[in-house]
Design a protein around this motif. Structure first.
Motif, PDB file in Angstrom:
ATOM      1  N   THR A   1       0.821  -1.207   0.000  1.00 55.14           N
ATOM      2  CA  THR A   1       0.000   0.000   0.000  1.00 55.14           C
ATOM      3  C   THR A   1       0.856   1.258   0.000  1.00 55.14           C
ATOM      4  OG1 THR A   1      -0.114  -0.093   2.426  1.00 55.14           O
ATOM      5  CG2 THR A   1      -1.919  -1.128   1.177  1.00 55.14           C
ATOM      6  N   ARG A   2       2.149   1.124   0.337  1.00 53.62           N
ATOM      7  CA  ARG A   2       3.028   2.290   0.419  1.00 53.62           C
ATOM      8  C   ARG A   2       4.167   2.264  -0.591  1.00 53.62           C
ATOM      9  NH1 ARG A   2       3.717   2.854   7.016  1.00 53.62           N
ATOM     10  NH2 ARG A   2       1.509   3.256   7.492  1.00 53.62           N
ATOM     11  N   GLN A   3       4.198   1.279  -1.464  1.00 56.99           N
ATOM     12  CA  GLN A   3       5.283   1.175  -2.435  1.00 56.99           C
ATOM     13  C   GLN A   3       4.722   0.860  -3.820  1.00 56.99           C
ATOM     14  OE1 GLN A   3       8.999  -0.928  -1.034  1.00 56.99           O
ATOM     15  NE2 GLN A   3       7.570  -1.692   0.517  1.00 56.99           N
ATOM     16  N   ARG A   4       5.292   1.492  -4.824  1.00 56.73           N
ATOM     17  CA  ARG A   4       4.816   1.298  -6.195  1.00 56.73           C
ATOM     18  C   ARG A   4       5.993   1.316  -7.169  1.00 56.73           C
ATOM     19  NH1 ARG A   4       0.529   1.694  -9.736  1.00 56.73           N
ATOM     20  NH2 ARG A   4       0.931   2.804 -11.708  1.00 56.73           N
ATOM     21  N   LEU A   5       5.920   0.433  -8.172  1.00 56.94           N
ATOM     22  CA  LEU A   5       6.859   0.409  -9.287  1.00 56.94           C
ATOM     23  C   LEU A   5       6.099   0.721 -10.568  1.00 56.94           C
ATOM     24  CD1 LEU A   5       9.069  -2.760  -8.681  1.00 56.94           C
ATOM     25  CD2 LEU A   5       9.921  -0.419  -8.932  1.00 56.94           C
ATOM     26  N   GLN A   6       6.747   1.458 -11.467  1.00 59.07           N
ATOM     27  CA  GLN A   6       6.091   1.794 -12.733  1.00 59.07           C
ATOM     28  C   GLN A   6       7.130   1.856 -13.848  1.00 59.07           C
ATOM     29  OE1 GLN A   6       2.779   4.836 -13.064  1.00 59.07           O
ATOM     30  NE2 GLN A   6       4.412   5.947 -14.119  1.00 59.07           N
ATOM     31  N   LEU A   7       6.790   1.279 -14.986  1.00 56.77           N
ATOM     32  CA  LEU A   7       7.678   1.279 -16.142  1.00 56.77           C
ATOM     33  C   LEU A   7       6.915   1.855 -17.333  1.00 56.77           C
ATOM     34  CD1 LEU A   7      10.422   0.405 -17.380  1.00 56.77           C
ATOM     35  CD2 LEU A   7       9.319  -1.766 -17.978  1.00 56.77           C
ATOM     36  N   MET A   8       7.527   2.830 -18.019  1.00 59.91           N
ATOM     37  CA  MET A   8       6.910   3.469 -19.182  1.00 59.91           C
ATOM     38  C   MET A   8       7.863   3.422 -20.368  1.00 59.91           C
ATOM     39  SD  MET A   8       6.945   6.389 -21.270  1.00 59.91           S
ATOM     40  CE  MET A   8       7.587   7.793 -20.384  1.00 59.91           C
ATOM     41  N   TYR A   9       7.305   3.179 -21.565  1.00 55.54           N
ATOM     42  CA  TYR A   9       8.084   3.259 -22.795  1.00 55.54           C
ATOM     43  C   TYR A   9       7.260   3.992 -23.836  1.00 55.54           C
ATOM     44  CZ  TYR A   9      10.200   2.116 -27.259  1.00 55.54           C
ATOM     45  OH  TYR A   9      10.750   2.212 -28.513  1.00 55.54           O
ATOM     46  N   ASN A  10       7.921   4.897 -24.572  1.00 55.96           N
ATOM     47  CA  ASN A  10       7.245   5.588 -25.664  1.00 55.96           C
ATOM     48  C   ASN A  10       8.186   5.719 -26.853  1.00 55.96           C
ATOM     49  OD1 ASN A  10       4.627   7.305 -26.223  1.00 55.96           O
ATOM     50  ND2 ASN A  10       6.323   8.423 -27.163  1.00 55.96           N
ATOM     51  N   TYR A  11       7.625   5.442 -28.025  1.00 56.29           N
ATOM     52  CA  TYR A  11       8.367   5.584 -29.281  1.00 56.29           C
ATOM     53  C   TYR A  11       7.593   6.526 -30.188  1.00 56.29           C
ATOM     54  CZ  TYR A  11       9.935   4.556 -34.032  1.00 56.29           C
ATOM     55  OH  TYR A  11      10.378   4.666 -35.324  1.00 56.29           O
ATOM     56  N   TYR A  12       8.296   7.511 -30.763  1.00 63.53           N
ATOM     57  CA  TYR A  12       7.648   8.487 -31.637  1.00 63.53           C
ATOM     58  C   TYR A  12       8.491   8.690 -32.883  1.00 63.53           C
ATOM     59  CZ  TYR A  12       5.710  12.938 -33.288  1.00 63.53           C
ATOM     60  OH  TYR A  12       5.148  13.931 -34.051  1.00 63.53           O
ATOM     61  N   ARG A  13       7.825   8.674 -34.032  1.00 68.07           N
ATOM     62  CA  ARG A  13       8.486   8.905 -35.317  1.00 68.07           C
ATOM     63  C   ARG A  13       7.575   9.776 -36.166  1.00 68.07           C
ATOM     64  NH1 ARG A  13      12.047   5.587 -38.794  1.00 68.07           N
ATOM     65  NH2 ARG A  13      11.665   6.108 -40.993  1.00 68.07           N
ATOM     66  N   SER A  14       8.125  10.814 -36.767  1.00 67.73           N
ATOM     67  CA  SER A  14       7.327  11.708 -37.608  1.00 67.73           C
ATOM     68  C   SER A  14       8.226  12.270 -38.694  1.00 67.73           C
ATOM     69  CB  SER A  14       6.717  12.840 -36.774  1.00 67.73           C
ATOM     70  OG  SER A  14       5.952  13.709 -37.593  1.00 67.73           O
ATOM     71  N   GLN A  15       8.006  11.832 -39.942  1.00 71.06           N
ATOM     72  CA  GLN A  15       8.857  12.260 -41.043  1.00 71.06           C
ATOM     73  C   GLN A  15       8.025  12.665 -42.255  1.00 71.06           C
ATOM     74  OE1 GLN A  15      11.868   8.828 -41.123  1.00 71.06           O
ATOM     75  NE2 GLN A  15      13.153  10.645 -41.284  1.00 71.06           N
ATOM     76  N   GLN A  16       8.510  13.696 -42.906  1.00 72.73           N
ATOM     77  CA  GLN A  16       7.840  14.171 -44.109  1.00 72.73           C
ATOM     78  C   GLN A  16       8.330  13.381 -45.320  1.00 72.73           C
ATOM     79  OE1 GLN A  16       8.902  18.053 -45.606  1.00 72.73           O
ATOM     80  NE2 GLN A  16       6.805  18.477 -46.255  1.00 72.73           N
ATOM     81  N   ASN A  17       7.391  12.884 -46.111  1.00 75.07           N
ATOM     82  CA  ASN A  17       7.705  12.169 -47.350  1.00 75.07           C
ATOM     83  C   ASN A  17       7.017  12.904 -48.497  1.00 75.07           C
ATOM     84  OD1 ASN A  17       9.159   9.692 -46.293  1.00 75.07           O
ATOM     85  ND2 ASN A  17       7.263   9.582 -45.119  1.00 75.07           N
ATOM     86  N   SER A  18       7.603  14.021 -48.872  1.00 82.36           N
ATOM     87  CA  SER A  18       6.964  14.912 -49.837  1.00 82.36           C
ATOM     88  C   SER A  18       7.209  14.472 -51.269  1.00 82.36           C
ATOM     89  CB  SER A  18       7.490  16.340 -49.648  1.00 82.36           C
ATOM     90  OG  SER A  18       6.886  17.228 -50.570  1.00 82.36           O
ATOM     91  N   ASN A  19       6.270  14.818 -52.123  1.00 82.51           N
ATOM     92  CA  ASN A  19       6.390  14.587 -53.562  1.00 82.51           C
ATOM     93  C   ASN A  19       6.809  15.851 -54.300  1.00 82.51           C
ATOM     94  OD1 ASN A  19       5.431  11.797 -53.647  1.00 82.51           O
ATOM     95  ND2 ASN A  19       3.456  12.655 -53.019  1.00 82.51           N
ATOM     96  N   TYR A  20       7.278  16.853 -53.539  1.00 85.81           N
ATOM     97  CA  TYR A  20       7.590  18.141 -54.142  1.00 85.81           C
ATOM     98  C   TYR A  20       8.974  18.628 -53.735  1.00 85.81           C
ATOM     99  CZ  TYR A  20       2.593  18.445 -55.148  1.00 85.81           C
ATOM    100  OH  TYR A  20       1.324  18.195 -55.604  1.00 85.81           O
ATOM    101  N   ASN A  21       9.603  19.328 -54.664  1.00 86.21           N
ATOM    102  CA  ASN A  21      10.780  20.121 -54.356  1.00 86.21           C
ATOM    103  C   ASN A  21      10.336  21.549 -54.098  1.00 86.21           C
ATOM    104  OD1 ASN A  21      13.176  18.401 -54.591  1.00 86.21           O
ATOM    105  ND2 ASN A  21      12.566  18.161 -56.738  1.00 86.21           N
ATOM    106  N   VAL A  22      10.959  22.190 -53.116  1.00 87.61           N
ATOM    107  CA  VAL A  22      10.548  23.528 -52.739  1.00 87.61           C
ATOM    108  C   VAL A  22      10.947  24.537 -53.808  1.00 87.61           C
ATOM    109  CG1 VAL A  22      12.676  24.048 -51.454  1.00 87.61           C
ATOM    110  CG2 VAL A  22      10.543  25.228 -50.858  1.00 87.61           C
ATOM    111  N   VAL A  23      10.058  25.497 -54.030  1.00 80.22           N
ATOM    112  CA  VAL A  23      10.341  26.661 -54.863  1.00 80.22           C
ATOM    113  C   VAL A  23      10.409  27.861 -53.930  1.00 80.22           C
ATOM    114  CG1 VAL A  23       9.519  28.149 -56.718  1.00 80.22           C
ATOM    115  CG2 VAL A  23       9.179  25.677 -56.862  1.00 80.22           C
TER     116      VAL A  23
END
Length: 722
Positions: free
Chosen positions: A259-281
């Motif tokens: 009641t007075r002790q706790r263990l916790q494990l967290m994992y997070n993975y994040y990926r964010s990439q642009q895959n554009s079909n355009y060249n910038v002007v």
């Protein structure tokens, strides 16, 4: 402790983002339940004494002698019905934070004119050794319980927080069932030109509790279509969030040892990439023509976050000897962020860089009661943080632009808080930062406009800083609860930027001195029944700055290490007009100058747009005409800012100094419960189709990033809970 009915107030405004600490939930009384229209199971609980990152121990609303903004889960859900861009959400909800950039970079999104330390459950995401300014997009907002924003310099969690800290608090199980969950499916697109603009998002969350175990797992996949401006034209693709694929995997498992002790494990993975079909002007800034794109495969590899991993283990124990509590945690963070190709920047060839960062940390904190007297109650929090941060910025092809910097940061700390006669809160603390950064011998990359590569002798950089904080708050009268705070912040500055631009042959000759910031804040909170108002003013000073100044002779940005003073104020209010109608509004103003002559008091040059955002006005209206239906209008007005003269040679403003013209944006979102477990959602971004350039596009003065803002866009979704 002051007994003003804060819980009722927080219940009434649980659908708003308010500038106060908020967290834990308790079951509502029968009276409070009558006054709300539940939208989900957890809404039948009352937001009560909520803990934020304003301290290293639990701190509630009445006990914070400084300005804190908390974006609650309810507010996040409303915002996510319009956009999943966390930088835009924060820019709209947090007074004092610059507006979002609508890109995968948060360059210029300062907090009160200085960099903020971005964290996930206290794990630092920022890389002050080589600040690529992409740290805000570190996690999908759909897995967050809330966001805590502590404004003003702070040393609570270590170096890098000279402007404050933004702590993303991940979700925890809300149901007592063994298995429950939620599925969300959304489709998005442009209302000005549907062609190629349609995207989609799928989110699946499962959670539960079984005996001493609890868990929550989530997966998110999102693909955006092309972004279109108010005229239906392609938004310039350089760093755009259009044509971007994002993925997030999240898991958290807890075990109640006793009641007075706790263990916790967290994992997070994040990926964010642009895959554009355009060249910038490139855009034509002189004639107001925005950047655009032509069909073709962009050079280099996809920009954005190639992967951000966070692993976090926490052990908590309460009521040890003498009533002391213990919190110990260990974490690991690894990220790889890729930038766009720099054409012609390096001698002989182009180059595309990415920042590599790995962090390993241990933290130990104990909290002991000093006195339990009713009128004289005090606690002491003490411990130490240990962090190893290895950062570099190579080019994708293997060339070394910024060598590997290996930082070992050890910081013992102590903080005491006292409650006198239940209404007077006093807080004071000290933290000692001991930092060692080691760099091996390296060679600078030759630029096309400079001399050949310079061999630089490596070595070690050592920093020691003793930081103090103190605050006082008086809560005797709910109509006027004043507070004052003084806090210091420390950052090793952008060492990597200094290393890559070195003009000398020895590390010791490079100006890598750390930034030490003094922050003063004076404010008050006023509450009466269903009304809350907060006003705060601040001054932030530092003997050394880290301002990016454009050199028109070379076309490059250099770091200015001059004294700085930043000041401003913020005002925010929330009011429940009717039982089913809430309103909120805020105004924030910040200004800053540097002492270029280093006279010790003559602050004669304005800080540029990269540091100082234009004034910002926000407002929202939440209306619930039916039990099953909720409507929300949200407004953000970015005012103009014009502090600099044009370059007489080019007829344009220098980089980072462009004039910002005002613009006004309105978002709309609605949700309707078809059944108790099924909800339909609708969001409209830029409801009135404002044709504008975001603030960053205006002051940045970079042709390939002179892009229009997104025009009117839709987000339609369905949510199924079980």
């Amino acid at each position: 402790m002051h007994t003003f009915n804060k819980r009722l107030f927080l219940l009434l405004f649980s659908g708003c983002s308010i500038t106060a600490p908020l967290m834990a939930q308790r079951k509502a009384s029968s009276d409070n339940k009558k006054d709300t229209i539940p939208t989900k199971a957890t809404d039948q609980k009352v937001l009560g004494e909520i803990v934020v990152s304003a301290s290293r121990k639990p701190v509630t609303l009445d006990n914070v002698p400084s300005s804190v903004t908390v974006i609650t889960r309810k507010t996040l859900e409303n915002d996510l019905r319009v956009t999943t861009d966390i930088t835009d959400i924060l820019g709209r909800e947090v007074p004092g934070l610059a507006p979002g950039t609508q890109t995968n970079s948060n360059v210029g999104q300062s907090l009160r004119g200085r960099p903020a330390l971005i964290m996930i459950d206290g794990i630092p995401q920022s890389t002050p050794l080589r600040n690529g300014e992409v740290d805000m997009r570190s996690i999908d907002p759909g897995v967050l319980e809330r966001v805590d924003v502590l404004k003003g310099a702070t040393a609570i969690y270590g170096n890098g927080a000279t402007g404050g800290l933004i702590n993303y608090i991940t979700a925890t199980p809300q149901e007592d069932k063994v298995l429950s969950g939620r599925t969300m499916i959304n489709t998005t697109g442009s209302l000005t030109s549907l062609k190629n603009s349609v995207g989609g998002r799928v989110s699946q969350m499962l959670q539960g509790k079984y005996k001493k175990f609890d868990y929550i797992v989530s997966g998110v996949a999102e693909e955006t279509g092309e972004y279109k401006d108010a005229k239906g034209k392609l938004v310039g693709p350089n760093y755009s969030l259009g044509e971007t694929d994002s993925y997030n995997a999240f898991a958290k498992v807890g075990y109640q040892v006793t009641t007075r002790q706790r263990l916790q494990l967290m994992y997070n993975y994040y990926r964010s990439q642009q895959n554009s079909n355009y060249n910038v002007v490139n855009g034509d800034i002189l004639n107001g023509i925005p950047s655009s794109g032509v069909l073709g495969k962009p050079a280099g590899v996809s920009t954005g976050s190639r992967g951000n991993h966070n692993l976090h283990l926490v052990y908590q124990a309460d009521s040890l000897i003498g009533g002391t509590s213990l919190n110990a945690d260990a974490y690991y963070e690894s990220r790889d962020d890729i930038f766009y190709v720099s054409f012609g920047r390096f001698a002989g060839s182009d180059g595309q860089s990415h920042t590599l960062d790995k962090k390993k940390g241990l933290r130990l904190m104990l909290n002991s009661p000093l006195s339990n007297n009713y009128n004289f109650n005090g606690t002491l929090s003490y411990g130490a943080d240990l962090l190893n941060d290895v950062t570099s910025q190579p080019l994708v092809d293997g060339r070394v632009w910024v060598p590997e910097m290996n930082m070992l940061n050890y910081a013992p700390f102590a903080e005491t808080q006292w409650y006198l006669w239940q209404n007077l809160i006093l807080k004071a603390g000290v933290r000692v930062e001991k930092v060692n950064v080691s760099v091996d011998d390296y060679n600078t990359l030759p630029l096309s406009t400079s001399t050949p590569s310079i061999p630089v002798k490596g070595g070690e950089l050592n920093y020691t800083a003793t930081l103090f904080n103190a605050g006082i708050r008086y809560n005797r009268l709910p109509a006027f609860m004043p507070y004052f705070s003084f806090s210091q912040g420390f950052s090793v500055s952008d060492v990597g930027l200094a290393l890559r631009d070195a003009k000398v042959n020895d590390l010791k000759k490079i100006n890598t001195e750390a930034v030490l910031v003094n922050n003063y804040e004076l404010g008050f909170v006023s509450e009466h029944k269903k009304f809350r108002f907060e006003l705060s003013g601040f001054i932030s000073t530092s003997k050394l700055g880290a301002d990016m100044i454009f050199d028109p002779n070379t076309g490059l940005f250099n770091v200015s290490r001059t004294p700085e003073r930043i000041y401003g104020f913020e005002a925010a209010l929330t009011y429940q007009v009717l039982r089913n109608l809430d309103i909120s509004a805020s105004y924030s103003y910040v200004e800053g100058k540097s002492d270029t002559a280093k006279t010790g008091g003559s602050y004669n040059v304005y800080l540029n747009g990269r540091r100082i955002a234009p004034p910002k006005v926000t407002g929202s209206i939440n209306y619930r005409p039916l039990k099953e239906l909720e409507l929300r209008l949200q407004y953000m007005g970015v005012n103009g800012r014009n502090r600099f003269e044009k370059n007489t040679t080019t007829g344009l403003y220098n980089g980072n100094e462009g004039r910002v013209k005002a613009y006004n944006l309105v978002n709309f979102n609605a949700n309707y419960k078809v059944t108790p477990r099924t909800m339909l959602t609708l969001g409209i971004e830029n409801l009135f189709n404002e044709d504008y350039f975001p603030a960053r596009a205006q002051w940045f003065m970079i042709p390939n990033q002179y892009a229009k803002g997104r025009g009117a866009a839709f987000n339609i979704g369905v949510v199924v809970s079980y």
